[in-house]
Motif scaffolding. Structure first.
Motif, PDB file in Angstrom:
ATOM      1  N   ASN A 414     -23.540-130.013  71.718  1.00 56.13           N
ATOM      2  CA  ASN A 414     -23.539-130.851  72.801  1.00 56.13           C
ATOM      3  C   ASN A 414     -22.298-130.331  73.848  1.00 56.13           C
ATOM      4  N   ARG A 415     -22.002-131.350  74.470  1.00 56.07           N
ATOM      5  CA  ARG A 415     -20.863-131.021  75.609  1.00 56.07           C
ATOM      6  C   ARG A 415     -19.579-130.878  74.748  1.00 56.07           C
ATOM      7  N   LEU A 418     -18.238-127.373  74.525  1.00 47.78           N
ATOM      8  CA  LEU A 418     -18.025-126.341  75.381  1.00 47.78           C
ATOM      9  C   LEU A 418     -16.398-126.046  75.607  1.00 47.78           C
ATOM     10  N   VAL A 476     -24.945-124.664  75.029  1.00 46.27           N
ATOM     11  CA  VAL A 476     -24.528-126.111  74.969  1.00 46.27           C
ATOM     12  C   VAL A 476     -25.425-126.886  75.947  1.00 46.27           C
ATOM     13  N   SER A 478     -25.118-129.542  78.188  1.00 48.06           N
ATOM     14  CA  SER A 478     -24.135-130.219  78.933  1.00 48.06           C
ATOM     15  C   SER A 478     -24.309-131.360  79.376  1.00 48.06           C
ATOM     16  N   VAL A 484     -25.468-125.091  79.193  1.00 50.92           N
ATOM     17  CA  VAL A 484     -24.407-123.930  79.651  1.00 50.92           C
ATOM     18  C   VAL A 484     -24.301-123.014  78.796  1.00 50.92           C
TER      19      VAL A 484
END
Length: 562
Positions: A414-415, A418, A476, A478, A484
């Motif tokens: 998940n985010r 990142l 990811v 995002s 991403v």
């Protein structure tokens, strides 16, 4: 005229006595390092030899001054031998360093000899000890065989007899020490004490008998001849009985003072001796048993059962054993059997040392050790339980970390993953790129076919992207329909190729529907390439702008950020 035969025999006997005394003195002196009593006996024998020679001088026709000197030397020898005899008896019956005489004691013993010698030297005081006359040369009282030599004639008076009584009393005091020590002495030491008593008798008897008439109206002092017997007796004791090799010790000075209980048992295990510590132990264990305890069976004196190693009739166990004599009373027992020369058992010696305190300490230590062992086992179990719980917690933490960093719908990161991935890629100092992937017309898909179809499309795209990235790349989700991809170490051309590959993979997806229909999905990709002075936020923003350019250009395409 020649010397009478009897006087000649006596003179020769005195010479022999001097030689024998000197020989014994030499033998004793060679043993002086083994026992202090050897020094004393050597001194006595030296003085005895001198006394014999002085008696020889007194028995010969010598000048008058030499006769006076011989009488004076005789008194000196008498005192020296008397004191030596007393000191020898004291040495033989003393313990440890008690044989040493301090200066005060020596000074007290020197008072009488000094007074006597001074008195017989000074003319006015000499009359207190003897009446004397000097027979001139050629007188009828002179020696018939030496008429040209004056003769000193002395008759004892009160002072002489008082002096003699003092010497006999001092000798008797020393011999009394031997007599008193004899009953309590071991058989080995009784032989030595007997030899010393026998050796002391001849000189005393001859001294009491006094001078002997030599047949020519002259007297000869034969008291020194007694030391011939003394020397022979002591020589026999030296070589046959081990006299002075071991100095006997008074029992009450050693056995009675031992802190351990010592019991001597006969072959029938009857108590024949018990020291003070042993009697105190019996009084503690058997308060109802009257003293003396000698003659009782050991089982009557000590509370021992029939299987006890010290009980009557039991063989010698030897070594050391710790025994419980009563509640709270423990003793370390050591037993040894005494044998005679033929190897027959004479009895046993039992030594009991009170070790109650040591046993109590050992019990306390054992109890503490058991408690510590139990605590150690509890701590081990607690440690194992905590280790298991920590392992479970670690697994849960890892699971939570994965769940916290993983998108629940698609299964990709998940985010939260990142920012670290971008920071690591830019910090490596190599080319890097960022792909922003967005599903085309995803809102229309949701509105037309429902959210379940939208979720199906998101999962399919995530799987296609995951299959197309390299090890070390980061995929990811995002948010919403946007993904991403961080591509570290890729130049712009390679990044465009990778983006195009991922787009084709997604375009080739055909999603089956329950009604038998299929959905087609496309994605638009914006590519941002790292450049000097461009941080992570700016790089993502550049990829977003490229993504929007791809959307405007008709979707389902890849656009490189300018």
């Amino acid at each position: 005229m020649t010397m009478p035969f009897l006087r000649l025999v006596l003179v020769l006997g005195l010479v022999v006595a001097a030689g024998g005394s000197a020989a014994v003195a030499a033998l004793c002196w060679r043993r002086r390092r083994r026992t202090p009593a050897a020094r004393t006996l050597a001194g006595i024998m030296v003085v005895a030899a001198v006394w014999c020679l002085v008696a020889v001088v007194a028995a010969l026709p010598v000048p008058l001054w030499l006769q006076y000197a011989a009488r004076w030397s005789t008194y000196l020898c008498v005192h020296a031998v008397t004191f030596g005899l007393w000191a020898l008896c004291r040495d033989v019956t003393s313990v440890g360093g008690e044989h040493r005489l301090d200066r005060r004691t020596l000074g007290r013993f020197a008072v009488v000899p000094v007074v006597v010698l001074v008195a017989i030297t000074l003319n006015p005081w000499r009359e207190l000890f003897f009446a004397e006359t000097v027979e001139p040369a050629g007188s009828p009282a002179a020696y018939p065989w030496a008429p040209d030599v004056p003769r000193l004639v002395s008759y004892p008076v009160l002072g002489y007899w008082l002096h003699s009584a003092y010497c006999y009393a001092l000798s008797a005091a020393g011999l009394w020490r031997l007599v008193r020590a004899w009953p309590a002495a071991h058989r080995y030491f009784r032989r030595q004490l007997t030899s010393l008593l026998v050796a002391a008798v001849p000189p005393i008897v001859l001294t009491l008998a006094g001078p002997i008439e030599a047949g020519d109206r002259g007297m000869v002092d034969v008291a020194p001849l007694g030391f011939v017997v003394t020397g022979l007796t002591c020589a026999h004791a030296l070589f046959r009985q081990g006299l002075l090799s071991v100095v006997p010790v008074v029992r009450e000075h050693v056995v009675e003072r031992i802190a351990d209980a010592v019991a001597v048992l006969d072959p029938h295990d009857r108590v024949v001796d018990l020291n003070a510590a042993g009697r105190a132990l019996v009084r503690r264990l058997r308060p109802d048993l009257p003293e003396p305890y000698v003659g009782h069976d050991v089982a009557e004196v000590l509370p021992l059962g029939p299987s006890h190693p010290l009980a009557a009739g039991r063989a010698d166990v030897g070594g050391r054993r710790t025994l419980q004599l009563a509640p709270g009373l423990h003793a370390e027992a050591r037993t040894s059997t005494v044998h005679d020369r033929r190897g027959r058992p004479l009895g046993r010696v039992v030594v009991l040392r009170d070790v109650s305190e040591e046993v109590a300490q050992q019990v306390a230590l054992d109890d503490t050790a058991r408690r510590l062992e139990q605590q150690q086992r509890r701590l081990t179990r607690t440690h194992e339980r905590l280790a298991a719980e920590l392992e479970v917690n670690e697994r849960l933490r890892e699971r939570l970390d994965r769940e916290a960093a993983t998108d629940a719908l698609t299964g990709v990161a998940n985010r939260r993953a990142l920012a670290p991935a971008l920071t690591a890629a830019l910090a490596a100092g190599t080319p890097a790129a960022v792909l922003v992937v967005d599903l085309d017309r995803f809102k229309v898909l949701n509105d037309t076919h429902g959210h379940a179809a939208g979720d199906l499309a998101l999962r399919a795209v995530a799987q296609a992207l995951q299959a197309g990235v390299r090890p070390g790349d980061t995929l990811v989700r995002s948010g919403g329909e946007e993904f991403v991809v961080v591509l570290p170490g890729l130049a712009p051309e390679a990044a465009l190729d990778r983006a195009e590959d991922l787009r084709r993979r997604c375009a080739g997806l055909s999603l089956a529907r329950p009604a038998g229909t299929h959905l087609q999905v496309t994605v638009s990709v914006g590519v941002g390439v790292a450049a000097p002075g461009l941080d992570a936020q700016a790089l993502v923003a550049a990829a977003d702008r490229a993504l929007y350019a791809a959307k405007r250009a008709g979707r389902d395409r890849v656009v490189l950020a300018a």
